[in-house]
Design a protein around this motif. Structure first.
Motif, mmCIF file in Angstrom:
data_model
loop_
_atom_site.group_PDB
_atom_site.id
_atom_site.type_symbol
_atom_site.label_atom_id
_atom_site.label_comp_id
_atom_site.label_asym_id
_atom_site.label_seq_id
_atom_site.Cartn_x
_atom_site.Cartn_y
_atom_site.Cartn_z
ATOM 1 N N LEU A 141 0.580 -1.077 0.258
ATOM 2 C CA LEU A 141 0.139 -0.251 -0.244
ATOM 3 C C LEU A 141 0.635 0.867 -0.073
ATOM 4 N N PHE A 142 0.351 1.467 -0.816
ATOM 5 C CA PHE A 142 1.209 3.166 -1.153
ATOM 6 C C PHE A 142 0.521 5.074 -0.989
ATOM 7 N N ARG A 149 1.860 8.576 -12.600
ATOM 8 C CA ARG A 149 1.545 7.593 -12.721
ATOM 9 C C ARG A 149 2.900 6.172 -12.235
ATOM 10 N N ASP A 150 3.890 7.221 -12.090
ATOM 11 C CA ASP A 150 5.463 6.109 -12.109
ATOM 12 C C ASP A 150 5.025 6.312 -10.800
ATOM 13 N N SER A 151 4.985 7.508 -10.258
ATOM 14 C CA SER A 151 6.559 7.958 -9.268
ATOM 15 C C SER A 151 5.923 7.309 -7.375
ATOM 16 N N TRP A 152 4.988 7.071 -7.498
ATOM 17 C CA TRP A 152 4.028 6.321 -6.262
ATOM 18 C C TRP A 152 5.284 4.941 -5.784
ATOM 19 N N PHE A 153 5.558 4.322 -7.284
ATOM 20 C CA PHE A 153 6.205 2.631 -6.589
ATOM 21 C C PHE A 153 7.110 3.158 -5.906
ATOM 22 N N SER A 154 7.475 3.553 -5.056
ATOM 23 C CA SER A 154 8.731 3.714 -4.023
ATOM 24 C C SER A 154 8.515 3.820 -2.312
ATOM 25 N N ILE A 158 5.559 3.701 1.390
ATOM 26 C CA ILE A 158 4.998 2.858 1.246
ATOM 27 C C ILE A 158 4.557 3.081 3.001
ATOM 28 N N LEU A 159 3.249 2.658 2.827
ATOM 29 C CA LEU A 159 2.327 3.028 4.007
ATOM 30 C C LEU A 159 2.206 1.583 4.539
ATOM 31 N N HIS A 166 8.895 -4.645 7.558
ATOM 32 C CA HIS A 166 10.030 -5.188 7.174
ATOM 33 C C HIS A 166 10.304 -4.373 6.192
ATOM 34 N N LEU A 167 9.801 -4.715 5.250
ATOM 35 C CA LEU A 167 9.118 -3.863 3.894
ATOM 36 C C LEU A 167 10.165 -1.835 3.655
#
Length: 268
Positions: A141-142, A149-154, A158-159, A166-167
């Motif tokens: 969950l971000f 469109r791409d920058s959230w995957f960082s 991460i929430l 751990h992540l």
């Protein structure tokens, strides 16, 4: 009551209706054509019809913006970036229901791309998940506020995740992002939460999409993860304790494959 009159009662919150010309009964349902596990009457006197003009695929507060099916020979990256190509707003009447589901999807033969990917506005949260055998086996969950469109995957957005905390606290991630690790000649690894990276014989992973028909580390025998017949292939860590190994001679569990990749958004 005619079937047409019954259909007229199927309003904005209605997904399907059930009509019997024999008894003149009409029933409407919130379930959508893409929902799985819906069982209605098998009585031949009843007709079940679906409302097709859904603007988006919604499950509660979440809206699906992307769904990819394993090993169908179509690139996840190319589909994700194929601006102007949409499978909703409205959902085409001939789009397979199985490709809109997170269960009962074995007949799916294509990816799903929402118009929202080209209008990334007002996004509050993004849920990235892997599905296997009709169940969610991994998710991240971000925070989607003020993202593209791409920058959230960082990692810093991460929430929560299947591997919390751990992540979030992982200090050995060396490569993250939707673009991932790409080389025109050899490697196409997307939606990448990967590391530490110490060469094929000593690599670790949380999530990874192999988006081409070859993978040098697997082809050379250095990775022991389950092989694939076609692309794309989705790999994830199966343990809640953190990262997975790509070899059987390591202390961590071996990465496993999933059937479906899904991205949902929640609006502010």
């Amino acid at each position: 009551m005619s079937t047409l009159m019954c259909a007229s009662l199927c309003g904005n919150v209605c997904g399907m209706f059930h009509h019997s010309p024999v008894t003149n009964e009409c029933s409407t349902f919130r379930e959508k054509s893409y929902d799985s596990g819906v069982v209605l009457s098998a009585d031949p006197d009843w007709t079940t019809s679906y409302r097709q003009n859904h603007a988006a695929v919604e499950q509660g507060d979440w809206t699906m913006v992307f769904r990819a099916q394993k090993e169908i020979g179509v690139s996840v990256w190319d589909t994700w970036n194929n601006a102007g190509v949409h499978d909703d707003n409205p959902i085409p009447s001939d789009f397979p229901f199985a490709c809109l589901r997170l269960a009962d999807y074995s007949s799916c033969d294509r990816h799903f791309r929402s118009h929202i990917l080209d209008n990334w506005v007002g996004i509050k949260e993004v849920r990235f998940s892997f599905i296997k055998e009709n169940s969610e086996v991994a998710f991240v969950l971000f925070n989607g506020t003020d993202t593209s469109r791409d920058s959230w995957f960082s990692q810093d957005r991460i929430l929560d995740s299947s591997w919390y905390p751990h992540l979030i606290n992982e200090v050995t991630l060396t490569e993250t992002g939707i673009y991932g690790h790409y080389n025109l000649q050899y490697v196409a690894r997307r939606f990448y939460l990967f590391g530490p990276h110490n060469g094929c014989a000593d690599d670790w992973v949380y999530t990874m999409v192999i988006d081409r028909t070859n993978e040098p580390c697997l082809d050379s025998g250095n990775w022991h993860i389950p092989p694939f017949q076609s692309m794309p292939t989705f790999y994830y860590s199966p343990t809640s304790l953190g990262r997975a190994s790509l070899r059987t001679d390591k202390a961590y569990p071996l990465a496993q494959t999933a059937d479906v990749l899904a991205v949902h958004v929640k609006f502010a």
